[in-house]
Design an enzyme around this catalytic site. Structure first.
Site, short mmCIF file in Angstrom:
data_model
loop_
_atom_site.label_atom_id
_atom_site.label_comp_id
_atom_site.label_asym_id
_atom_site.label_seq_id
_atom_site.Cartn_x
_atom_site.Cartn_y
_atom_site.Cartn_z
N LYS A 220 -22.86 24.22 4.65
CA LYS A 220 -23.18 25.22 5.67
C LYS A 220 -23.40 26.58 5.02
CE LYS A 220 -21.38 26.97 10.12
NZ LYS A 220 -20.23 26.99 11.05
N SER B 22 -21.14 25.94 15.90
CA SER B 22 -22.14 26.61 15.10
C SER B 22 -22.63 25.77 13.91
CB SER B 22 -21.55 27.92 14.55
OG SER B 22 -20.45 27.64 13.70
N SER C 6 -16.58 24.48 16.06
CA SER C 6 -17.90 24.53 15.40
C SER C 6 -18.24 23.35 14.50
CB SER C 6 -18.03 25.82 14.61
OG SER C 6 -18.38 26.88 15.46
#
Lengths: 474, 491
Positions: free
Chosen positions: B80, B155, B179
């Protein structure tokens, strides 16, 4: 109406640690810009602080030296403000749960002992240093994240001089405890002043005015010497002071308004989530209490009492701690500590200065100083000869007794020998001899000097005087 | 198509020297080329660097290094864009970091490297991990691999989508309020959020420091267990990590769950729960019972306050954490006549709407005069929420809930209503407030369109073994995890 000043000081002190507060970078002054930096002290995305335990220990040690309470729960908080000198745009500090609270500093002032109460000493991080060039500015992060302790005093100070003496006393304590080198020139100590005035005898506090930007203790004193009369003048003319921050201009010698209360920062303090609260254990505290040292004032009082030293000598040994320790090492078993103090302060210190050496370089053993004083006190050598002996022992390390023996410097107290020298002196100086007989007492000193000269300084001066007098009066 | 292998399958084949790390890494890179223009899971990918790492892994295997020594040797793991990788770009899904390259590796990256993984790619995400749909990425959203008109969740939308679309073998994400788990549920993979303090946050760009935790997305529960073991443990660079020993997580995956107690929080079966999700969860509960677990009702009475509490604490911390993005030292700079103007122009241009909303909210709740009413109060409620969970865990070993109230919604469907958007985290947010661990895994699909449904198991702090064991037993007794989206097949 008479007015009095109410002064509180916030003193920032860089702690004497090897590394910075949250990272392993060196805590070192004077390196080229941005050479002692890493992602942590640059506040790069993703980094986390890890508390330097020695900085926590030094803060707690300070608390102990300042007679503070050491709470069993302390924490760090974020103080939010935007400025290029703080990479994260928040400073990590201790807000409502500091490492130490409620102490005091005692110090000599106005011929007595004054006490200023300490609100707290807490730990935070120093910020970077901004430099302004012609068209640009630069930030040096070497200082960013250096452990910084803030010592906050109660508003117990009433004059510029008292503020000055308090700061010196605080500095002496911190240097003594090994907490900080307190080197002003390296910016290791910085001070903000809060000052207000009020009619003498009243208890209500006036509008608090903060003064910043003093870079020496005498700067603090000068700023207060300017600011207190300024405030008194405003108030006595019926004017009103408002809570504000002022900047000291050292060149112009004035304070100028920076901002008033309505523009005061809202720092939005909240607990630093990246650090765990700090809960010292008994064992941890006990380890630190073993590092507590005798305070400078206590040391001075003790030296005066134990060794009958005059205050200036004791003070010298307070300021120059190694010299004081050296002195005590000798004086503990010596018969005449006062004389030893004289030799250490007046002769040894001067020699060290001249030769640019330190106590560690000394070639003679501490006991040699005691031996030298013994030689004088027992009448074996004169004070003057002792200077020569000291000079020799300083350069060669030879014991004073041996020097006296080898160079034949022992004082001559043999009456026969001195009588002969006296006869010689009187014969060679008929003028002064006649003067003395005519009642000019001072002429004797001249003749005595001649005897000393003839004896190469070794004649016992008292004996020489006696014999001369007897012979001249005869 | 080696990229379709699970982590565990890949490791077996690498061990037997049937495949090489270069081959599997190349297949992942090819798949990215094939599908990512449609999916947009990756913001960037340094293929050369990935292949160089793969080559090094192959050489290590030739030199005799085993997977016992380096359990992830040769396994491509995508990252990420909020986790620092040395010399790789890091944008956090924001314009404000501009062309920033991280000069250092996050601790989780060092650990992945130590375990032999091929660390590659920058996965798309909601800006600074603020969002539940990926629509807050400054670079455009990730699309759901099952239906590219839909959101992948957020997210860590890129992390979940990339795993499900076989663009990588596994991925790292971050979980502040769900997330990792929420996009894992919406995309149909396993998403694990470890307990707070289990995995180092050093190098994870902070959104809400007291809630953030690095997690992982994987194709199977066992894969997640292998990853967790590599990532976990005390880190001297993160004072909030805990010196708890790291168990051998895969040993917990016995398939045996008899006697384990599962709690169903009555407060979670609320209005707004999608009917198909509810059906799938009920079926999963039955399946757990069939496998020998005892299912009981529990109560988490402060559940209703979780979202409000979260949005006070998270935004307060974020307002300080994001203050460093100011245009002075790195990233975007929009000049101004003085520092204040430079700050406001840079931050005005650099941050997106949701990030600004949260910074302003966080600034407000910390303001003098409001602190006690908001931040301090929220911290107290947080304590109550945590004690709800600890009390419940006195009765049960794990708490089972849906991961999300609905399956993936359409892009644009909720962007006008931030509160509705916040509610999509309602089942996941409490775990972060309580500091407990949670895992999401596939438990079914909606009928039309076919979209994944996720179930969440939450466990006590540092009881990852328990939820992994339960999740694994369930997974092995069902076939949901074997379903694949059709993305890329047409081409």
């Amino acid at each position: 109406m008479e007015y009095e000043a109410v002064i509180g000081l916030e003193t920032h002190v860089q702690l004497k640690t090897r590394s910075k507060m949250w990272c392993g970078c060196a805590n070192q002054f004077g390196a080229p810009p941005n050479t002692h930096v890493c992602p942590v002290c640059l506040g790069l995305p993703g980094v986390l602080p890890v508390a330097n335990e020695e900085a926590l220990r030094l803060t707690v040690l300070t608390g102990m030296l300042l007679h503070c309470d050491i709470p069993r729960y302390a924490k760090f908080d974020r103080k939010n403000y935007f400025y290029p000198d703080v990479a994260k745009n928040y400073q990590i500090t201790q807000y409502d749960k500091p490492s130490t609270i409620g102490g005091y500093v005692d110090f000599e002032f106005n011929g007595g002992i004054s006490r200023v109460r300490i609100t707290r000493a807490h730990l935070e991080e120093d910020v970077a240093k901004n430099f302004h060039f012609e068209r640009t500015s630069g930030v040096d992060f070497n200082r960013a994240g250096v452990p910084l302790m803030e010592v906050v005093s109660e508003p117990d100070i009433t004059s510029a001089d008292m503020a000055y003496e308090y700061l010196n006393a605080l500095k002496d304590i911190l240097v003594y405890g090994g907490v900080s080198d307190c080197d002003m020139e390296k910016g290791m100590v910085r001070c903000d002043v809060n000052v207000s005035v009020r009619p003498k005898g009243t208890t209500e506090l006036g509008a608090k005015i903060e003064i910043k930007n003093m870079n020496s203790f005498s700067g603090v004193r000068k700023a207060l010497e300017y600011e207190i009369p300024r405030q008194i003048e405003v108030v006595s003319r019926g004017g009103k002071l408002i809570q504000s921050t002022r900047r000291w201009d050292d060149v112009a010698g004035i304070t100028e308004e920076m901002r008033t209360k309505e523009y005061a920062h809202d720092y939005r303090y909240f607990p630093e989530p990246d650090l765990m609260p700090f809960t010292p254990t008994d064992e941890w505290l006990a380890d630190i209490s073993r590092r507590v040292v005798e305070l400078p004032l206590a040391r001075k009082q003790r030296l005066m009492q134990d060794y009958q030293l005059p205050a200036p000598d004791a003070q010298t040994f307070v300021w120059d701690k190694p010299l004081g320790n050296y002195f005590e090492g000798i004086a503990k078993t010596a018969k005449n500590p006062k004389a030893i103090a004289n030799w250490v302060i007046n002769n040894l210190r001067a020699k060290l200065g001249e030769s640019q050496t330190t106590l560690a370089d000394l070639k003679f053993a501490p006991a040699a100083v005691a031996e030298l004083v013994e030689l004088i006190d027992s009448g074996k050598i004169s004070g003057k000869i002792a200077q020569e002996v000291f000079s020799d022992m300083f350069s060669t390390g030879e014991a004073p007794g041996k020097i006296v023996e080898r160079k034949g410097l022992a004082q001559v107290s043999d009456t026969g020998a001195i009588e002969a020298l006296c006869d010689q002196a009187i014969a060679a100086n008929p003028g002064p001899a006649a003067d003395f007989r005519a009642g000019k007492a001072a002429a004797l000193n001249f003749l005595k000097g001649q005897v000393m000269k003839l004896s190469k300084g070794k004649a016992n001066p008292a004996l020489a005087g006696e014999i001369l007098e007897r012979k001249l009066k005869a | 198509m080696l990229n379709q292998l699970t982590l565990t399958e890949l490791v077996e084949r690498l061990e037997d020297r049937q495949v090489s790390s270069c081959a599997v890494t190349q297949d992942c890179l090819d798949q990215i080329k094939r599908v990512d223009s449609e999916l947009h899971a990756f913001l960037s990918c340094d293929s050369e660097d990935a292949l160089a790492q793969a080559k090094a892994a192959d050489q290590a295997m030739t030199a005799g290094v085993t997977h016992r020594e380096k359990p992830l040797l040769g396994v491509p793991v995508a990252i990420k864009d909020i986790i620092a990788v040395r010399n790789q770009p890091m944008s956090c899904g924001s314009r404000i970091l501009h062309d920033y390259l991280s000069p250092y590796d996050a601790t989780v990256i060092s650990r992945l490297r130590a375990a032999g993984a091929v660390v590659f790619g920058r996965l798309n995400m909601d800006e600074f991990a603020m969002g539940s749909s990926n629509e807050n990425s400054a670079f455009g959203p990730v699309r759901n691999p099952w239906d590219t008109t839909r959101i992948p969740g957020g997210s860590s939308g890129g992390s979940a989508a990339a795993v499900v679309a076989d663009e990588c073998i596994a991925s790292l994400g971050s979980d502040t309020g769900g997330s990792v788990r929420q996009p894992a549920a919406l995309c149909g993979c396993v998403g694990l959020k470890p307990s707070y303090g289990r995995v180092s946050r050093y190098g994870l760009v902070a959104y809400a420091s007291s809630l953030d935790q690095v997690g992982c997305c994987a194709k199977r529960v066992r894969d997640a267990a292998v990853l967790l073991e590599a990532l976990s443990g005390m880190d001297p660079r993160d004072s909030t990590t805990v010196p708890q020993p790291v168990p051998h997580y895969t040993s917990a995956l016995t398939g045996e769950i008899k006697g384990l107690r599962i709690g169903l929080p009555k407060e979670y079966m609320v209005g707004g729960l999608d009917a198909e999700v509810e059906t799938a969860i009920k079926a999963a509960v039955k399946q757990f019972a069939k496998l020998g677990a005892t299912v009981v009702d529990v109560s988490l009475p402060h559940t209703d306050y979780a979202i409000a509490t979260y949005y006070i604490i998270a935004t307060a911390e974020a307002s300080a954490n994001l203050a460093r993005f100011d245009g002075i030292r790195y990233g975007l700079r929009v000049e101004g006549s003085d520092p204040a103007e430079l700050y406001s122009r840079t931050r005005g241009d650099g941050f997106g709407v949701e990030v600004k909303r949260r910074i302003i909210l966080g600034t407000y709740v910390l303001s003098s005069g409001y602190y006690d009413a908001y931040y301090l109060r929220a911290q107290k409620v947080r304590t109550l929420i945590r004690s709800d969970f600890l009390k419940a865990f006195e009765q049960v070993d794990a708490i089972l809930t849906p991961t999300t109230p609905t399956p993936a919604f359409r892009i644009g469907e909720k962007t006008g209503d931030p509160l509705q958007m916040y509610l999509s985290d309602i089942f996941t947010i409490s775990a972060n407030l309580a500091g407990i661990c949670g895992i999401s895994l596939p438990c079914g699909f909606t009928r039309d369109p076919k979209l994944p449904i996720g179930l969440q198991l939450q466990g006590k702090p540092f009881a990852e073994e328990t939820i992994l064991r339960l999740a694994h037993a369930y997974e092995q007794s069902t076939t949901w995890h074997k379903e694949r989206p059709r993305i890329g097949e047409r081409k």
